[in-house]
Enzyme design. Structure first.
Site, short mmCIF file in Angstrom:
data_model
loop_
_atom_site.label_atom_id
_atom_site.label_comp_id
_atom_site.label_asym_id
_atom_site.label_seq_id
_atom_site.Cartn_x
_atom_site.Cartn_y
_atom_site.Cartn_z
N LYS A 10 -8.76 -8.50 -2.50
CA LYS A 10 -9.96 -8.79 -1.69
C LYS A 10 -10.72 -9.99 -2.22
O LYS A 10 -11.23 -10.79 -1.44
CB LYS A 10 -10.88 -7.56 -1.65
N LYS A 29 -0.28 -3.19 5.38
CA LYS A 29 -0.88 -1.92 5.82
C LYS A 29 -1.91 -2.19 6.91
O LYS A 29 -2.54 -3.25 6.93
CB LYS A 29 -1.51 -1.17 4.64
N LYS A 48 -8.70 -2.89 8.47
CA LYS A 48 -9.70 -3.50 9.34
C LYS A 48 -9.99 -4.94 8.93
O LYS A 48 -10.54 -5.71 9.71
CB LYS A 48 -10.98 -2.68 9.36
N1 AQP Z 1 -3.08 1.82 6.64
C1 AQP Z 1 -3.43 2.97 6.07
N2 AQP Z 1 -2.54 3.99 6.01
C2 AQP Z 1 -2.88 5.17 5.44
N3 AQP Z 1 -4.09 5.42 4.92
C3 AQP Z 1 -5.01 4.43 4.96
N4 AQP Z 1 -6.29 4.36 4.53
C4 AQP Z 1 -6.78 3.13 4.81
N5 AQP Z 1 -5.85 2.39 5.41
C5 AQP Z 1 -4.73 3.17 5.53
C6 AQP Z 1 -7.01 5.46 3.90
O1 AQP Z 1 -8.18 5.72 4.65
C7 AQP Z 1 -9.17 6.28 3.77
C8 AQP Z 1 -10.50 5.61 3.98
O2 AQP Z 1 -10.36 4.27 3.63
P1 AQP Z 1 -11.56 3.34 3.25
O3 AQP Z 1 -12.83 3.86 3.72
O4 AQP Z 1 -11.43 2.93 1.82
O5 AQP Z 1 -11.19 2.17 4.15
P2 AQP Z 1 -10.44 0.97 3.67
O6 AQP Z 1 -9.39 1.23 2.65
O7 AQP Z 1 -11.51 0.03 3.32
O8 AQP Z 1 -9.78 0.69 5.01
P3 AQP Z 1 -9.18 -0.66 5.30
O9 AQP Z 1 -9.02 -0.78 6.73
O10 AQP Z 1 -8.00 -0.85 4.44
O11 AQP Z 1 -10.36 -1.62 4.87
P4 AQP Z 1 -10.25 -2.90 4.06
O12 AQP Z 1 -9.35 -3.76 4.85
O13 AQP Z 1 -11.67 -3.38 4.00
O14 AQP Z 1 -9.70 -2.52 2.73
C9 AQP Z 1 -8.64 6.09 2.35
O15 AQP Z 1 -8.18 7.32 1.86
C10 AQP Z 1 -7.50 5.12 2.51
O16 AQP Z 1 -6.48 5.32 1.55
#
Ligand code: AQP
Length: 332
Positions: A112, A195, A198
């Site tokens: 990130k 993966k 968002k």
């Molecule tokens: N692609 C994925 N497949 C399976 N599990 C996923 N999680 C996130 N992406 C996937 C799981 O969702 C839960 C909440 O995640 P978070 O609130 O940490 O969101 P995040 O990881 O910030 O989601 P993003 O979309 O991946 O955001 P960015 O891009 O900002 O990092 C967690 O249990 C996570 O493992």
């Protein structure tokens, strides 16, 4: 009953399909037989810049989605992280136990911060994993249901729990990750090597649960596959098709073997069309339930207040023990 805990960021309002299949769906199952604590992690959200009004609204929308997905406040404790000040208090103690090099090895931070550039990367983003350590340890959680991308943060959680226990005496339960292989990593529909996330450069491969179902159906239908035509499961050579099969299997309950037999003699288009329908059938009533919760913000706030009370009762007990063990003089 075993204790489980997990959290989700309210960053962009709508959860995506990866969040749901990788994490939230397991939360719903686990609330039955466990003492489950689930939170909307708004403190984590501000590690990147947030508009205050949007953050407030997205926190409500997140809670509504968790309820819409099937969390039952009678069976689990649902709360907002910022309602429980013990999270930041324990995070400070754990920060002082974490090596700088150790924190620097967190791959999510590396990825990130590389994307954002050093000037836009906050110290909060750097210490994010330590706040997550505090989130888990405060509740003495035995299991933490998350997606694969959180595995390293859970390793850190286990290491720090053990370090604290060794240095100050047994205080924390050392948690286990609860990661279901089949849905631990849902891939981007346009870039099956990445993966679903968002923060992807394009949202063409991102299925948002609150988008119009038609929009998502189109995304399923234009998912990237490969030049072959046979529907079969092969993660290395057919990552796109394999991802679609995993999503289908998770939503339909059919095994991968059953699906491969089901699509024998049919082409990718049939898989995509069926998946679009399957998703629409699931997401349409989900959206109606979410809207129902959003239409009654007073009730939503009541649920969150109740959850915060239950969470604080547990968190304050752990923090008091930690403060004592560390050697802080108790106020008289
Ligand atoms: N692609 C994925 N497949 C399976 N599990 C996923 N999680 C996130 N992406 C996937 C799981 O969702 C839960 C909440 O995640 P978070 O609130 O940490 O969101 P995040 O990881 O910030 O989601 P993003 O979309 O991946 O955001 P960015 O891009 O900002 O990092 C967690 O249990 C996570 O493992």
């Amino acid at each position: 009953r075993p204790r489980v805990l997990s959290g989700i960021q309210p960053t962009s309002g709508s959860f995506h399909l990866g969040n749901y299949l990788g994490a939230v769906r397991q939360w719903v199952d686990l609330q039955e037989a466990n003492d489950a604590f689930y939170m909307v992690v708004d403190l984590h959200a501000i590690t990147v810049e947030q508009d205050p009004a949007a953050l407030r609204q997205n926190s409500r929308i997140s809670a509504a989605q968790l309820l819409g997905a099937g969390l039952d406040p009678e069976r689990c404790t649902l709360f907002l992280q910022s309602h429980v000040p013990e999270h930041t208090q324990l995070a400070w103690v754990m920060n002082c136990l974490t090596g700088f090099g150790e924190a620097s090895r967190m791959t999510q931070f590396k990825d990130k911060s590389l994307k954002q550039g050093a000037d836009r990367t906050t110290v909060g983003l750097f210490t994010y994993p330590v706040l997550m350590v505090a989130d888990v340890l405060l509740y003495q959680a035995q299991a933490v249901p998350v997606g694969e991308d959180q595995r390293q943060h859970l390793e850190l959680t286990r290491d720090l729990a053990e370090r604290f226990n060794t240095r100050y005496g047994k205080t924390f339960t050392v948690p286990e990750p609860y990661i279901l292989k089949a849905t631990a990593k849902i891939q981007d529909l346009q870039d099956p090597a990445a993966k679903m996330s968002k923060s992807a450069a394009s949202d063409k491969g991102l299925i948002n649960l609150l988008d119009a179902p038609k929009t998502s159906a189109k995304k399923f239908k234009s998912a990237v596959t490969d030049t072959d035509t046979v529907v079969s499961y092969d993660e290395a050579n057919k990552p796109g098709v394999s991802n679609l099969l995993r999503i289908h299997s998770a939503l339909s309950g059919m095994s991968i073997e059953q699906l491969v037999a089901h699509f024998e003699g049919k082409m990718y288009g049939a898989l995509k069309t069926e998946l679009a329908e399957l998703f629409t059938d699931w997401v349409t009533p989900f959206q109606t339930r979410v809207q129902g919760y959003l239409d009654d913000p007073a009730e939503l706030d009541r649920v969150l207040a109740l959850g915060a009370d239950k969470a604080r009762a547990v968190a304050s007990e752990t923090l008091a023990e930690v403060y004592d063990r560390v050697g802080f003089l108790a106020p008289k």
